[in-house]
Design an enzyme around this catalytic site. Structure first.
Site, mmCIF file in Angstrom:
data_model
loop_
_atom_site.group_PDB
_atom_site.id
_atom_site.type_symbol
_atom_site.label_atom_id
_atom_site.label_comp_id
_atom_site.label_asym_id
_atom_site.label_seq_id
_atom_site.Cartn_x
_atom_site.Cartn_y
_atom_site.Cartn_z
ATOM 1 N N ASP A 77 49.602 -24.993 5.161
ATOM 2 C CA ASP A 77 49.168 -26.339 5.413
ATOM 3 C C ASP A 77 49.529 -27.498 4.460
ATOM 4 O O ASP A 77 49.180 -28.403 4.643
ATOM 5 C CB ASP A 77 47.641 -26.205 5.617
ATOM 6 C CG ASP A 77 46.831 -25.863 4.392
ATOM 7 O OD1 ASP A 77 47.360 -25.440 3.296
ATOM 8 O OD2 ASP A 77 45.588 -25.737 4.566
ATOM 9 N N ARG A 267 40.716 -29.811 5.711
ATOM 10 C CA ARG A 267 41.820 -29.852 6.740
ATOM 11 C C ARG A 267 41.847 -31.108 7.320
ATOM 12 O O ARG A 267 40.743 -32.022 7.240
ATOM 13 C CB ARG A 267 41.791 -28.869 7.563
ATOM 14 C CG ARG A 267 41.928 -27.296 7.004
ATOM 15 C CD ARG A 267 43.356 -26.991 6.389
ATOM 16 N NE ARG A 267 44.294 -27.196 7.467
ATOM 17 C CZ ARG A 267 44.667 -26.581 8.204
ATOM 18 N NH1 ARG A 267 44.329 -25.165 8.315
ATOM 19 N NH2 ARG A 267 45.584 -26.548 9.259
ATOM 20 N N TYR A 276 39.902 -20.483 0.359
ATOM 21 C CA TYR A 276 40.680 -19.278 -0.208
ATOM 22 C C TYR A 276 39.459 -18.648 -1.150
ATOM 23 O O TYR A 276 39.008 -19.122 -2.055
ATOM 24 C CB TYR A 276 41.979 -19.642 -1.306
ATOM 25 C CG TYR A 276 42.983 -20.206 -0.297
ATOM 26 C CD1 TYR A 276 43.862 -19.250 0.234
ATOM 27 C CD2 TYR A 276 43.155 -21.672 -0.198
ATOM 28 C CE1 TYR A 276 44.818 -19.632 0.823
ATOM 29 C CE2 TYR A 276 44.240 -21.868 0.564
ATOM 30 C CZ TYR A 276 44.988 -21.085 0.999
ATOM 31 O OH TYR A 276 46.149 -21.633 1.621
ATOM 32 N N PRO A 359 49.633 -18.298 -1.809
ATOM 33 C CA PRO A 359 49.417 -19.363 -1.281
ATOM 34 C C PRO A 359 48.685 -20.488 -1.794
ATOM 35 O O PRO A 359 48.790 -21.646 -1.488
ATOM 36 C CB PRO A 359 48.988 -19.046 0.101
ATOM 37 C CG PRO A 359 48.074 -17.903 -0.204
ATOM 38 C CD PRO A 359 48.775 -17.027 -1.295
#
Length: 650
Positions: A77, A267, A276, A359
């Site tokens: 993302d 987001r 995370y 990530p």
């Protein structure tokens, strides 16, 4: 955006005229045929490459994927500033900016010194430094990025669409006399509706494997991913939740005393948030799948770490668990390791097929797309007989070095983020000081923004002999845009936005005054002399490499930036090369000349430390990286540079 060059046309100007009306153009509608480029994988790397090649009607491109259709929910993302600059070249940066979450600030949390069971904010910083890019760091679902690339492909002259439901079952590279014009054969298995398997064979000039960490293309080449795992499990989840955590809409790095760590990434859409979440250490040779971690366990861990704040998860949109690891392929093409022969590559790998990492640094999708952006214009140039085939050797050399830098960064970043926080007086030598982690984050800001990439000297990149002419455009680094005023219509704009993903090289000429500050304001004429050379001298790269009958900027696009403000610059000072006639009607292109934007503070000459007396010219590659910096009168050096990489027109 320019259109109507070859006649008035209604409708959406972003939809190019279809090449299918030209009988000489062959499209790859069937999956059993010969193609110029076969792309395996419809991830970010594959779609970036396909979107770039789709712009060339004379290149037959096919892209296949084993999935049944387009991605609906992506895992990646984060979109770095440098990637946004690339999106501008493809024409959809505005769509991303409108839809995405903008990462403006990052906060840091550590155990509360008064009550270590709680967390307390320890810092809050600007996410990217001022002036680093005209674009922000943003967050947007990977599937939406795919949508924009797919739209670009459909709107391109070739109207390129992927072929889904095809799995690579074999790959062979013919050598010697058997090679022919299409030396790479790929066997594809296609599942029919009744469950039967259909075998298809595609023969290609070049094949690019963008098929992920378990790449069938890489395995066919016998090139392993080398590296290790940190034996640490992490969970990631996108949730709709109610929380009293004050930074729930900021990017936040949280170190708790004993419960682990969390990275919060808000987001797009205003409500969704990604977490995370640090889980347990894994035993040696243990896989994360052995732990049978559930989404409920991830939520509970996040709730403990955020104490005393609450997290009430209403819906889990997506979740997964993974192990931290860094792995890298030794080379990104089919050339044998240490080969000294002159065999040129025919098969390439890009993205996760050749490098994998954690990530949390937000680099995977970004670096993958930069891989194929680096490769696409090189393939196009070779296939169109513009660039020498040796240029293809530079892909692996350039991108493998960048991937190694990413692996090194990710290993240190993941180690620091996973470590327990130090607290004063506890004698903990293994933990990390939260303030040190924040300093490291700031220090590596340019790397995570994607703007620190610098390619070494090569066939495509000069050695910086004349770098003193402009410190702001380092050779080997991306062309750092700055505000200008377009002379013809007084439009304020970013100069870097003229570099589109169309395979063309750019020469930016920055005017020199020819006088020191104590001299009279007379012009040296260096700009005019350079234009005379480029327009009339047989050694001119514009004349040597532009195909007969093509527009003068079809291969190398010349742009000029004067020091005079746009209202004072006289059109009489412009060489005709800066107002060229183009297209079937011989229409004048009025968009080649720019002046400083004097309303935004320091102008482009000051922002990029350009020598005002001598000026300079900056050669920019089709992927927006500076290839060379030269004086305005370095005609021989300019000619020699393009002679190294381009094929003359006879």
């Amino acid at each position: 955006m320019q259109f109507h060059l070859n006649g008035f046309r209604t409708g959406d100007p972003s939809v190019a005229p279809s090449a299918s009306t030209d009988p000489e153009i062959k499209s790859a509608q069937s999956a059993s045929e010969e193609v110029d480029v076969l792309i395996i994988g419809c991830g970010p790397a594959g779609l970036t490459l396909a979107a770039q090649l789709a712009a060339f009607p004379d290149i037959t491109t096919m892209i296949v994927d084993q999935k049944p259709g387009p991605l609906e929910l992506g895992q990646a993302d984060g979109i770095a500033c440098r990637t946004m600059e690339m999106f501008e070249a493809f024409g959809f940066s505005e769509k991303v900016l409108k839809e995405a979450y903008w990462v403006n600030e990052t906060s840091f949390w550590k155990p509360d010194p008064e009550n270590p069971r709680n967390i307390a904010r320890s810092g809050r910083i600007q996410d990217t430094e001022d002036g680093l890019s005209e674009f922000p760091h943003v967050i947007l679902n990977q599937a939406r990025v795919h949508d924009f690339f797919l739209e670009t492909m459909r709107n391109a002259p070739t109207r390129l669409d992927p072929h889904y439901g095809r799995r690579v079952a074999g790959l062979e590279i013919a050598q010697g006399e058997k090679a022919g014009t299409h030396p790479v054969s790929v066997t594809l298995e296609r599942a029919n509706e009744n469950g039967a398997q259909t075998i298809e064979t595609v023969r290609a000039r070049y094949v690019v494997g963008c098929d992920g960490a378990r790449s069938a293309v890489r395995q066919a080449l016998g090139k392993p991913l080398l590296g290790d795992s940190a034996n640490h499990a992490w969970g990631v989840m996108d949730v709709l939740a109610v929380s009293d955590f004050p930074d729930i809409r900021l990017k936040a790095a949280i170190h708790s005393a004993n419960e682990g760590n969390v990275l919060i990434i808000p987001r797009e859409g205003g409500y969704l948030v990604r977490l995370y979440i640090e889980m347990d250490k894994l035993n040696k040779d243990e896989r994360v799948s052995n732990r049978n971690i559930t989404s409920e366990q991830l939520i509970a861990a996040a709730q403990r770490i955020l104490h005393p704040y609450t997290l009430d998860v209403k819906e889990v949109a997506w979740w997964s668990v993974y192990e931290i690891g860094q792995r890298l392929c030794a080379s990104f093409d089919d050339r044998p390791e240490g080969a000294v022969d002159d065999r040129l590559p025919r098969v390439f790998i890009a993205g996760d097929a050749c490098h994998t990492h954690s990530p949390k640094a937000g680099q995977g999708m970004n670096v993958s797309m930069q891989d194929s952006f680096n490769l696409g214009w090189k393939l196009a140039g070779v296939l169109r007989n513009i660039l020498k085939p040796e240029v293809l050797n530079t892909y692996s050399d350039e991108r493998q070095a960048i991937a190694q830098e990413l692996i090194d960064f990710d290993r240190e970043f993941a180690k620091m983020f996973s470590a327990r926080p130090k607290t004063s007086g506890n004698g903990d030598d293994q933990g990390v000081d939260p303030n040190e982690f924040q300093r490291y984050f700031v220090k590596q800001g340019r790397f995570t923004a994607g703007t620190a990439t610098q390619y070494s000297k090569s066939l495509l990149t000069g050695n910086g002999t004349h770098q003193n002419l402009t410190a702001g455009f380092p050779v080997g680094m991306r062309f750092h845009s700055a505000p200008v005023i377009r002379f013809a219509d007084a439009k304020p704009m970013q100069l870097g936005h003229v570099v589109k993903a169309d395979g063309r090289w750019r020469i930016f000429v920055f005017e020199g005054s020819g006088v020191t500050p104590t001299d009279q304001p007379a012009r040296s004429g260096s700009m005019m002399k350079l234009c005379h050379f480029l327009a009339d001298d047989l050694a001119s790269p514009l004349l040597r490499y532009t195909p007969p009958g093509a527009d003068i900027d079809a291969i190398i696009d010349l742009r000029a930036v004067y020091q005079t403000d746009h209202q004072s610059l006289s059109r009489d000072r412009l060489h005709p090369l800066l107002t060229p006639r183009k297209g079937r009607y011989g229409l004048i292109d009025h968009e080649k000349v720019f002046c400083p934007d004097l309303k935004t503070g320091p102008d482009i000459f000051d922002l990029r430390n350009i020598d005002r007396v001598t000026g300079c010219l900056v050669v920019v590659r089709p992927d927006q990286y500076v290839a060379e910096v030269l004086p305005l009168d370095a005609y021989a050096e300019l000619t020699a540079f393009f002679d190294r990489v381009m094929i003359g027109r006879g």
